[in-house]
Write a protein that holds these residues in place. Structure first.
Motif, mmCIF file in Angstrom:
data_model
loop_
_atom_site.group_PDB
_atom_site.id
_atom_site.type_symbol
_atom_site.label_atom_id
_atom_site.label_comp_id
_atom_site.label_asym_id
_atom_site.label_seq_id
_atom_site.Cartn_x
_atom_site.Cartn_y
_atom_site.Cartn_z
ATOM 1 N N GLY A 166 31.371 -3.356 57.844
ATOM 2 C CA GLY A 166 31.124 -3.781 58.771
ATOM 3 C C GLY A 166 32.011 -4.570 59.105
ATOM 4 O O GLY A 166 32.670 -3.701 60.287
ATOM 5 N N TYR A 167 33.769 -3.890 58.486
ATOM 6 C CA TYR A 167 35.149 -4.617 58.592
ATOM 7 C C TYR A 167 35.409 -2.726 58.996
ATOM 8 O O TYR A 167 36.096 -2.595 60.042
ATOM 9 C CB TYR A 167 36.046 -4.694 57.531
ATOM 10 N N GLU A 168 35.192 -1.719 58.377
ATOM 11 C CA GLU A 168 35.551 -0.395 58.213
ATOM 12 C C GLU A 168 34.610 0.169 59.338
ATOM 13 O O GLU A 168 34.811 0.254 61.075
ATOM 14 C CB GLU A 168 35.563 0.105 57.239
ATOM 15 N N ASP A 169 33.806 1.026 59.486
ATOM 16 C CA ASP A 169 33.013 2.304 59.918
ATOM 17 C C ASP A 169 32.555 2.216 61.205
ATOM 18 O O ASP A 169 32.405 2.941 62.193
ATOM 19 C CB ASP A 169 32.748 3.204 58.842
ATOM 20 N N ILE A 170 32.045 0.490 61.105
ATOM 21 C CA ILE A 170 31.066 0.391 62.418
ATOM 22 C C ILE A 170 31.181 -0.823 62.682
ATOM 23 O O ILE A 170 31.162 -1.676 63.673
ATOM 24 C CB ILE A 170 29.262 0.097 62.044
ATOM 25 N N GLY A 171 32.783 -1.548 62.336
ATOM 26 C CA GLY A 171 33.035 -2.818 63.258
ATOM 27 C C GLY A 171 33.095 -2.127 64.528
ATOM 28 O O GLY A 171 32.937 -3.677 65.498
ATOM 29 N N GLU A 172 33.330 -1.808 65.037
ATOM 30 C CA GLU A 172 34.257 -1.964 66.701
ATOM 31 C C GLU A 172 31.995 -1.299 67.811
ATOM 32 O O GLU A 172 32.036 -1.791 68.367
ATOM 33 C CB GLU A 172 34.753 0.047 66.651
ATOM 34 N N ASN A 173 31.802 -0.928 66.328
ATOM 35 C CA ASN A 173 30.120 -0.735 67.504
ATOM 36 C C ASN A 173 29.586 -2.185 67.637
ATOM 37 O O ASN A 173 29.712 -3.616 67.637
ATOM 38 C CB ASN A 173 29.750 -0.209 66.548
ATOM 39 N N LYS A 174 29.061 -1.812 68.984
ATOM 40 C CA LYS A 174 27.691 -3.495 69.619
ATOM 41 C C LYS A 174 26.544 -2.046 69.640
ATOM 42 O O LYS A 174 26.221 -1.139 69.290
ATOM 43 C CB LYS A 174 27.680 -3.064 71.666
ATOM 44 N N SER A 175 25.694 -3.160 67.930
ATOM 45 C CA SER A 175 25.165 -2.489 67.595
ATOM 46 C C SER A 175 23.910 -2.158 68.704
ATOM 47 O O SER A 175 23.827 -3.273 69.789
ATOM 48 C CB SER A 175 24.357 -3.619 66.350
ATOM 49 N N SER A 176 22.802 -1.349 68.224
ATOM 50 C CA SER A 176 21.877 -0.585 69.667
ATOM 51 C C SER A 176 20.934 -2.340 70.051
ATOM 52 O O SER A 176 20.148 -2.337 71.080
ATOM 53 C CB SER A 176 21.487 0.120 68.956
ATOM 54 N N MET A 177 20.914 -2.631 68.682
ATOM 55 C CA MET A 177 19.924 -4.408 69.079
ATOM 56 C C MET A 177 20.372 -4.830 69.979
ATOM 57 O O MET A 177 19.974 -5.912 71.136
ATOM 58 C CB MET A 177 19.366 -4.809 68.124
ATOM 59 N N LEU A 178 21.921 -5.525 70.112
ATOM 60 C CA LEU A 178 22.495 -6.157 71.128
ATOM 61 C C LEU A 178 22.576 -5.170 72.398
ATOM 62 O O LEU A 178 22.357 -6.198 73.136
ATOM 63 C CB LEU A 178 24.535 -5.998 70.262
ATOM 64 N N THR A 179 23.182 -4.057 72.817
ATOM 65 C CA THR A 179 22.486 -3.222 73.366
ATOM 66 C C THR A 179 21.363 -3.940 74.536
ATOM 67 O O THR A 179 21.265 -4.005 75.292
ATOM 68 C CB THR A 179 23.154 -1.903 73.545
ATOM 69 N N ASP A 180 20.464 -4.123 73.411
ATOM 70 C CA ASP A 180 18.921 -4.324 74.205
ATOM 71 C C ASP A 180 18.523 -5.276 74.724
ATOM 72 O O ASP A 180 18.245 -5.837 75.616
ATOM 73 C CB ASP A 180 17.801 -3.545 73.015
ATOM 74 N N ILE A 181 19.139 -6.356 73.598
ATOM 75 C CA ILE A 181 19.704 -7.710 74.444
ATOM 76 C C ILE A 181 20.586 -8.009 75.700
ATOM 77 O O ILE A 181 20.459 -8.321 77.342
ATOM 78 C CB ILE A 181 20.074 -9.201 74.065
ATOM 79 N N ILE A 182 21.309 -7.257 75.474
ATOM 80 C CA ILE A 182 22.185 -7.306 76.925
ATOM 81 C C ILE A 182 21.180 -6.699 78.101
ATOM 82 O O ILE A 182 21.244 -7.108 79.038
ATOM 83 C CB ILE A 182 23.642 -6.968 76.653
ATOM 84 N N GLU A 183 20.683 -5.780 77.192
ATOM 85 C CA GLU A 183 20.113 -4.821 78.849
ATOM 86 C C GLU A 183 18.893 -5.488 79.127
ATOM 87 O O GLU A 183 17.491 -4.945 80.064
ATOM 88 C CB GLU A 183 20.086 -3.471 78.758
ATOM 89 N N LYS A 184 17.985 -7.417 78.341
ATOM 90 C CA LYS A 184 17.518 -7.350 78.204
ATOM 91 C C LYS A 184 16.114 -6.438 78.291
ATOM 92 O O LYS A 184 14.649 -6.211 78.855
ATOM 93 C CB LYS A 184 17.061 -8.280 80.264
ATOM 94 N N ARG A 185 16.198 -5.607 76.606
ATOM 95 C CA ARG A 185 15.135 -5.235 76.718
ATOM 96 C C ARG A 185 13.813 -5.090 75.048
ATOM 97 O O ARG A 185 14.189 -5.688 74.611
ATOM 98 C CB ARG A 185 15.762 -3.495 76.303
ATOM 99 N N LYS A 186 12.885 -4.689 75.202
ATOM 100 C CA LYS A 186 12.778 -4.374 73.873
ATOM 101 C C LYS A 186 12.911 -4.359 72.841
ATOM 102 O O LYS A 186 13.941 -3.303 72.975
ATOM 103 C CB LYS A 186 11.137 -3.986 73.869
ATOM 104 N N THR A 187 13.253 -4.720 71.849
ATOM 105 C CA THR A 187 14.335 -4.696 70.383
ATOM 106 C C THR A 187 14.070 -3.577 69.119
ATOM 107 O O THR A 187 12.010 -4.221 69.427
ATOM 108 C CB THR A 187 15.156 -5.792 69.704
ATOM 109 N N GLU A 188 13.693 -3.830 67.969
ATOM 110 C CA GLU A 188 13.191 -3.093 67.085
ATOM 111 C C GLU A 188 12.924 -4.105 66.134
ATOM 112 O O GLU A 188 13.286 -4.190 64.955
ATOM 113 C CB GLU A 188 13.782 -1.728 66.566
#
Ligand SMILES: NC(=O)C1=CN([C@@H]2O[C@H](COP(=O)(O)OP(=O)(O)OC[C@H]3O[C@@H](n4cnc5c(N)ncnc54)[C@H](OP(=O)(O)O)[C@@H]3O)[C@@H](O)[C@H]2O)C=CC1
Ligand SMILES: CC(C)(CO)C(=O)C(=O)O
Length: 298
Positions: free
Chosen positions: A232-254
């Motif tokens: 979380g600090y290193e490799d994926i720190g900058e990423n918006k998780s796929s679920m965050l993207t779903d919520i922002i786009e008002k979609r069903k999540t996993e």
């Protein structure tokens, strides 16, 4: 795009939308660290009839709940010798695919590489971890060649023997970050840098490790936790998780396949999973109320 840049023939299959139209017209542009990494000419098919049947590997990268619908329409057009490889997050993907395609060779992997659509025809890569793919009984040479191509393209990848471990290892990262970042609307790194966020990550991962152990997957609690925090600090720190993207786009999540799966398996083994249950309930609440959620103080 990375595979295609290695000279592999890569076709994508997606329903028609503005993003796929732009890719078909102008290619797919990948941004890394804010700069343009590459623009690769790609073809996106919109209809199963356009699919040729010679593919060595078919990678499933739709959301878990869409697998059945998409794969059922593609299946009549796929060669029996094609390996169907799921790189989706969550539990149950191999089982879903095997049910739909019992005669095909199925493999499952987990990727700590992540990307999101920035604008039509443009994606940004923001997670830079490794990809692990489970061995199959046959056709492993195809998988070996595939991971060699992926690694050569800059996506470090491995074929590994223990598929359940691969799935759970990746699941732990999604359990730690996806629901939490979707609720707080934070990037992975910002979530773990908050003391409360880090505490919640510890709780959900420890619960999941207990459930995994009950399922016969052995995890050293502290080791898996250290990995989840470090990544979380290193490799994926900058990423918006796929679920965050779903919520922002008002979609069903996993969520049902991630924290929700921990809750279900916890019930099966009489293990209490209150933190995963809370995350699951909050995400379901958000999903169910997109049309009435408050977005202004006025
Ligand atoms: N994004 C990431 O960083 C990572 C994602 N993953 C996993 O990869 C998988 C895909 O995630 P992600 O790319 O974020 O998901 P997206 O929702 O962004 O992409 C899924 C794509 O599938 C298409 N699709 C959905 N239903 C259909 C259908 N019935 N027919 C044809 N196409 C369809 C969608 O089309 P449309 O746009 O029209 O809805 C969309 O383009 C998930 O399992 C996720 O957990 C794993 C690691 C990282
Ligand atoms: C890239 C990663 C590991 C974390 O963001 C992920 O799997 C996701 O966003 O779903």
């Amino acid at each position: 795009a990375k595979l295609a840049s290695q000279g592999a023939t890569v076709h994508m299959y997606n329903r028609k939308n503005n993003h796929t139209d732009k890719i078909n017209m102008e290619g797919l542009t990948v941004l890394v660290d804010g700069g343009v990494n590459q623009t690769v000419s790609m073809t996106v098919f919109h209809s199963p009839e356009m699919i040729d049947d010679y593919y060595d590997i078919v990678i499933v990268l739709v959301k878990a709940f869409a697998t059945e619908k998409v794969l059922l329409s593609l299946l009549p057009h796929l060669n029996r010798n094609s390996i169907i490889l799921s790189l989706q997050n969550g539990l149950g993907n191999a089982e879903t695919i095997k049910k739909i395609a019992p005669k095909h060779i199925v493999s499952v992997g987990g990727t700590e590489t992540g990307a999101g659509v920035i604008e039509n025809g443009v994606i940004a890569q923001r997670a830079f971890g490794k990809t692990y793919i489970g061995e199959t009984n046959t056709n492993n040479e195809k998988l070996t060649h595939f991971v060699q191509l992926l690694s050569a393209s800059g996506l470090e990848s491995y074929v590994v023997p223990d598929i359940q471990r691969v799935i759970w290892n990746k699941l732990m990262i999604n359990i730690a970050y996806n629901g939490l970042t979707a609720i707080t609307r934070l990037r992975n790194g910002d979530a773990v840098r908050s003391s409360q966020g880090k505490r919640i990550i510890e709780k959900v991962v420890r619960e999941a490790a207990m459930v995994a152990q009950a399922e016969g997957i052995s995890f050293h609690d502290e080791e898996i936790l250290r990995k989840c925090i470090r990544i979380g600090y290193e490799d994926i720190g900058e990423n918006k998780s796929s679920m965050l993207t779903d919520i922002i786009e008002k979609r069903k999540t996993e969520i049902d396949y991630i924290n929700g799966a921990v809750v279900s398996l916890g019930k099966k083994h009489s293990i209490s999973t209150p933190y995963n249950e809370m995350i699951t309930d909050l995400i379901k609440m958000i999903e169910a109320s997109y049309s009435i959620s408050v977005s202004s103080s006025k």
